[in-house]
Design a protein around this motif. Structure first.
Motif, PDB file in Angstrom:
ATOM      1  N   GLN A 153       0.829  -1.159  -0.092  1.00 53.66           N
ATOM      2  CA  GLN A 153      -0.101  -0.102  -0.040  1.00 53.66           C
ATOM      3  C   GLN A 153       0.935   1.341  -0.084  1.00 53.66           C
ATOM      4  O   GLN A 153       1.216   1.729   0.994  1.00 53.66           O
ATOM      5  N   LYS A 154       1.340   1.673  -1.185  1.00 57.41           N
ATOM      6  CA  LYS A 154       1.952   2.827  -1.207  1.00 57.41           C
ATOM      7  C   LYS A 154       1.296   4.049  -0.991  1.00 57.41           C
ATOM      8  O   LYS A 154       0.201   4.427  -1.788  1.00 57.41           O
ATOM      9  N   VAL A 155       1.555   4.805  -0.183  1.00 53.62           N
ATOM     10  CA  VAL A 155       1.281   6.239   0.144  1.00 53.62           C
ATOM     11  C   VAL A 155       1.603   7.218  -0.945  1.00 53.62           C
ATOM     12  O   VAL A 155       2.707   7.553  -1.276  1.00 53.62           O
ATOM     13  N   VAL A 156       0.526   7.799  -1.627  1.00 56.79           N
ATOM     14  CA  VAL A 156       0.479   8.606  -2.660  1.00 56.79           C
ATOM     15  C   VAL A 156       0.340  10.080  -2.458  1.00 56.79           C
ATOM     16  O   VAL A 156       0.917  10.859  -3.303  1.00 56.79           O
ATOM     17  N   ASP A 157      -0.399  10.230  -1.280  1.00 53.36           N
ATOM     18  CA  ASP A 157      -0.699  11.691  -0.892  1.00 53.36           C
ATOM     19  C   ASP A 157      -1.034  11.725   0.496  1.00 53.36           C
ATOM     20  O   ASP A 157      -1.666  10.779   0.844  1.00 53.36           O
ATOM     21  N   LEU A 158      -0.809  12.837   1.240  1.00 50.73           N
ATOM     22  CA  LEU A 158      -1.173  13.194   2.310  1.00 50.73           C
ATOM     23  C   LEU A 158      -1.535  14.465   2.537  1.00 50.73           C
ATOM     24  O   LEU A 158      -1.020  15.441   2.052  1.00 50.73           O
ATOM     25  N   LYS A 159      -2.653  14.816   3.467  1.00 51.72           N
ATOM     26  CA  LYS A 159      -3.055  16.361   3.750  1.00 51.72           C
ATOM     27  C   LYS A 159      -3.854  16.314   5.004  1.00 51.72           C
ATOM     28  O   LYS A 159      -4.329  15.265   5.746  1.00 51.72           O
ATOM     29  N   GLY A 169      -8.351  19.698  10.901  1.00 50.38           N
ATOM     30  CA  GLY A 169      -7.617  19.275  12.010  1.00 50.38           C
ATOM     31  C   GLY A 169      -7.455  17.582  11.939  1.00 50.38           C
ATOM     32  O   GLY A 169      -6.970  17.230  13.095  1.00 50.38           O
ATOM     33  N   VAL A 170      -7.669  16.889  10.891  1.00 52.26           N
ATOM     34  CA  VAL A 170      -7.620  15.614  10.811  1.00 52.26           C
ATOM     35  C   VAL A 170      -6.640  14.992   9.520  1.00 52.26           C
ATOM     36  O   VAL A 170      -6.457  16.004   8.686  1.00 52.26           O
ATOM     37  N   GLY A 171      -5.789  14.340   9.781  1.00 54.14           N
ATOM     38  CA  GLY A 171      -4.725  13.665   8.855  1.00 54.14           C
ATOM     39  C   GLY A 171      -5.551  12.648   7.876  1.00 54.14           C
ATOM     40  O   GLY A 171      -6.320  12.180   8.287  1.00 54.14           O
ATOM     41  N   ILE A 172      -5.023  13.140   6.580  1.00 57.79           N
ATOM     42  CA  ILE A 172      -5.562  12.192   5.499  1.00 57.79           C
ATOM     43  C   ILE A 172      -4.591  11.350   4.643  1.00 57.79           C
ATOM     44  O   ILE A 172      -3.477  12.181   4.258  1.00 57.79           O
ATOM     45  N   VAL A 173      -4.722  10.054   4.639  1.00 61.15           N
ATOM     46  CA  VAL A 173      -3.648   9.483   4.058  1.00 61.15           C
ATOM     47  C   VAL A 173      -4.200   8.602   3.089  1.00 61.15           C
ATOM     48  O   VAL A 173      -5.513   8.187   2.942  1.00 61.15           O
ATOM     49  N   LYS A 174      -3.771   8.976   1.613  1.00 58.79           N
ATOM     50  CA  LYS A 174      -4.364   8.262   0.486  1.00 58.79           C
ATOM     51  C   LYS A 174      -3.339   7.397  -0.048  1.00 58.79           C
ATOM     52  O   LYS A 174      -1.997   7.609  -0.644  1.00 58.79           O
ATOM     53  N   SER A 207       7.579  13.620   5.532  1.00 56.50           N
ATOM     54  CA  SER A 207       8.288  14.815   5.788  1.00 56.50           C
ATOM     55  C   SER A 207       7.994  15.806   4.792  1.00 56.50           C
ATOM     56  O   SER A 207       7.939  17.222   4.931  1.00 56.50           O
ATOM     57  N   GLN A 208       7.961  15.465   3.638  1.00 58.00           N
ATOM     58  CA  GLN A 208       8.022  16.324   2.278  1.00 58.00           C
ATOM     59  C   GLN A 208       6.306  16.844   2.244  1.00 58.00           C
ATOM     60  O   GLN A 208       6.485  18.039   1.889  1.00 58.00           O
ATOM     61  N   LYS A 209       5.617  16.213   2.337  1.00 57.06           N
ATOM     62  CA  LYS A 209       4.040  16.496   2.224  1.00 57.06           C
ATOM     63  C   LYS A 209       3.528  17.619   3.250  1.00 57.06           C
ATOM     64  O   LYS A 209       2.934  18.491   2.944  1.00 57.06           O
ATOM     65  N   PHE A 210       4.281  17.258   4.324  1.00 60.12           N
ATOM     66  CA  PHE A 210       3.830  18.396   5.526  1.00 60.12           C
ATOM     67  C   PHE A 210       4.992  19.140   5.655  1.00 60.12           C
ATOM     68  O   PHE A 210       4.787  20.035   6.810  1.00 60.12           O
ATOM     69  N   GLY A 211       5.890  19.463   5.070  1.00 71.85           N
ATOM     70  CA  GLY A 211       6.708  20.836   5.003  1.00 71.85           C
ATOM     71  C   GLY A 211       7.733  20.582   6.013  1.00 71.85           C
ATOM     72  O   GLY A 211       8.395  21.547   6.457  1.00 71.85           O
ATOM     73  N   LEU A 212       8.115  19.333   6.549  1.00 66.19           N
ATOM     74  CA  LEU A 212       9.263  19.229   7.445  1.00 66.19           C
ATOM     75  C   LEU A 212      10.489  19.195   7.033  1.00 66.19           C
ATOM     76  O   LEU A 212      11.562  19.326   7.551  1.00 66.19           O
ATOM     77  N   GLU A 213      10.675  18.908   5.589  1.00 62.65           N
ATOM     78  CA  GLU A 213      11.974  18.768   4.921  1.00 62.65           C
ATOM     79  C   GLU A 213      11.869  19.017   3.602  1.00 62.65           C
ATOM     80  O   GLU A 213      10.873  18.714   2.979  1.00 62.65           O
ATOM     81  N   LYS A 214      13.010  19.639   3.009  1.00 61.71           N
ATOM     82  CA  LYS A 214      12.939  20.076   1.655  1.00 61.71           C
ATOM     83  C   LYS A 214      13.581  18.964   0.915  1.00 61.71           C
ATOM     84  O   LYS A 214      14.643  18.353   1.424  1.00 61.71           O
ATOM     85  N   LYS A 215      13.387  18.673  -0.132  1.00 61.08           N
ATOM     86  CA  LYS A 215      13.820  17.842  -1.118  1.00 61.08           C
ATOM     87  C   LYS A 215      15.518  17.959  -1.266  1.00 61.08           C
ATOM     88  O   LYS A 215      15.872  18.952  -1.366  1.00 61.08           O
ATOM     89  N   ARG A 216      16.088  16.647  -1.247  1.00 60.47           N
ATOM     90  CA  ARG A 216      17.596  16.809  -1.349  1.00 60.47           C
ATOM     91  C   ARG A 216      18.302  17.520  -0.412  1.00 60.47           C
ATOM     92  O   ARG A 216      19.319  17.903  -0.513  1.00 60.47           O
ATOM     93  N   LYS A 217      17.600  17.847   0.853  1.00 67.19           N
ATOM     94  CA  LYS A 217      18.407  18.378   1.827  1.00 67.19           C
ATOM     95  C   LYS A 217      19.339  17.638   2.620  1.00 67.19           C
ATOM     96  O   LYS A 217      20.270  18.003   2.960  1.00 67.19           O
ATOM     97  N   ARG A 218      18.865  16.271   2.904  1.00 67.83           N
ATOM     98  CA  ARG A 218      19.846  15.372   3.818  1.00 67.83           C
ATOM     99  C   ARG A 218      20.735  14.793   3.007  1.00 67.83           C
ATOM    100  O   ARG A 218      20.991  14.854   1.880  1.00 67.83           O
ATOM    101  N   GLU A 219      21.760  14.484   3.784  1.00 74.02           N
ATOM    102  CA  GLU A 219      23.098  13.929   3.199  1.00 74.02           C
ATOM    103  C   GLU A 219      23.060  12.362   3.342  1.00 74.02           C
ATOM    104  O   GLU A 219      22.681  11.713   4.300  1.00 74.02           O
ATOM    105  N   LEU A 220      23.380  11.774   2.239  1.00 70.39           N
ATOM    106  CA  LEU A 220      23.192  10.207   2.059  1.00 70.39           C
ATOM    107  C   LEU A 220      24.396   9.542   1.722  1.00 70.39           C
ATOM    108  O   LEU A 220      25.428  10.246   1.212  1.00 70.39           O
ATOM    109  N   ILE A 221      24.830   8.477   2.311  1.00 72.00           N
ATOM    110  CA  ILE A 221      25.964   7.657   1.730  1.00 72.00           C
ATOM    111  C   ILE A 221      25.338   6.496   1.089  1.00 72.00           C
ATOM    112  O   ILE A 221      24.184   5.828   1.152  1.00 72.00           O
TER     113      ILE A 221
END
Length: 386
Positions: free
Chosen positions: A116-122, A126-131, A153-167
């Motif tokens: 069940q891949k999550v494709v959208d959240l909003k 005052g309630v969270g919706i998972v699609k 993190s992306q849909k709720f604005g907690l993180e910008k894309k490509r912000k984190r460092e990966l190995i």
């Protein structure tokens, strides 16, 4: 459908949180995008303490090899032996481990929805919706346990894309390896071995091993293949029977891991020890603390950021400091050339390595470096800076 809590991701963090919250009678659903648990690359080494916190008796098949020590190799082949590594531990069968965590969560009342891949959240009123592709669910709280590509993190604005460092990590499962000590984890350091990373050889019993590498700034496969060629004593008769690859977050905790109706846990939150890339224990503790905070929020009918921040404060007290200090150590060691790694192997003790790797008492190690002419400026200053 309405739940109290929706959790995106059925890894160690998500399943740990699900079990804790469900045990208190709240309705919890976990969405997992894959068809099977434990798909992502993992070295599978874990301390005994981590398992003791979850299982009173180890389920059959959950571990494949007991570990008593670790050996850390410099580029010139010299090594430091870490006896009783982290209080001893195991190499897991991670798929079985996650199945056992899932069983505990389901027994407590959790619903787990695979594939069940999550494709959208909003948020709505005052309630969270998972699609997902299979439908739409609402809940008071959403926990993002969905790894380094976290849609939460992306849909709720907690993180910008490509912000984190990966190995970049690549791992072979190899059979017929000649390991003279099957209770020892092996780590190999140096720019010529694994630029800005390391190679690991983790025994899995019956001459099987996880043989992997993490590198930055260069492809992983040529270095891992070169390492195998250069160690015929171990691999001359070995064969690869599995290949796994995935990036791992090494930039520490995200600046923001909660908001109204939302918490991030596990690698989605950056709950990975940067120097080692290990995240099972740190993620499970994130899931536990977030779960405890979620229970309090639901009981008070208050899922605001202000209340959920209690989870952040709790996590920062111990694990946040360890992650920050491990990141400091990573920044120091990534500047070293091979000859300096060779010198370090002569200088460091077992406790020094454990402190650097796990974000322990790095101040003590920094003071030790202050007395050494080669490392007094290059290493000590960075470790002693608050």
């Amino acid at each position: 459908m309405k739940y109290d809590v929706s959790i995106v991701g059925a890894g160690p963090a998500g399943l740990s949180a699900a079990r804790i919250i469900s045990k208190e009678g709240f309705r919890v659903v976990v969405f997992e995008r894959e068809r099977h648990l434990g798909v992502k690359l993992c070295g599978e080494a874990v301390s005994k303490k981590t398992l003791d916190e979850v299982f009173s008796t180890l389920p059959e098949g959950i571990t494949v090899q007991k570990i008593k020590r670790a050996a850390v190799y410099a580029p010139n082949g010299n090594k430091v032996i870490l006896e009783e590594w982290g209080g001893a531990g195991y190499v897991l069968n991670k798929k079985m481990f996650l199945q056992c965590l899932a069983e505990k969560a389901v027994e407590a009342g959790t619903d787990i929805l695979m594939n069940q891949k999550v494709v959208d959240l909003k948020r709505k009123d005052g309630v969270g919706i998972v699609k997902t592709r299979g439908g739409e669910w609402s809940s008071n709280l959403i926990l993002g346990a969905d790894g380094f590509t976290s849609i939460v993190s992306q849909k709720f604005g907690l993180e910008k894309k490509r912000k984190r460092e990966l190995i970049s990590c690549l791992q072979y499962v190899m059979v017929n390896c000649n390991l003279n000590n099957t209770q020892t984890l092996r780590f190999y350091l140096g720019r010529s071995v694994a630029p800005l990373g390391y190679v690991w050889v983790f025994p899995k019993g019956h001459k099987k091993a996880n043989v992997g590498i993490g590198v930055r700034g260069t492809p992983a496969k040529p270095y891992l293949d070169k390492f195998i060629r250069e160690h015929p004593d171990i691999f001359s008769k070995a064969q690869i029977i599995g290949i796994e690859a995935a990036p791992v977050t090494i930039s520490g905790l995200l600046d923001k891991i909660v908001d109204d109706n939302v918490m991030l846990i596990g690698e989605a939150a950056g709950q990975v020890i940067p120097l080692t890339g290990g995240g099972i224990h740190a993620s499970m503790e994130g899931g536990r603390m977030a779960g405890e905070t979620a229970i309090k929020a639901l009981e008070r009918e208050d899922v605001s950021k202000n209340l959920l921040d209690g989870y952040v404060r709790k996590y920062q007290k111990y694990w946040g400091k360890r992650i920050r200090d491990s990141l400091k150590a990573l920044r120091v060691l990534e500047k070293l050339e091979d000859e300096e790694f060779n010198k370090l192997a002569e200088l460091l003790t077992q406790q020094d390595i454990l402190d650097l790797a796990n974000g322990g008492n790095i101040t003590r190690v920094g003071r030790k470096f202050m007395k050494h002419p080669l490392f007094s400026f290059k290493l000590a200053k960075a470790l002693l800076t608050s």
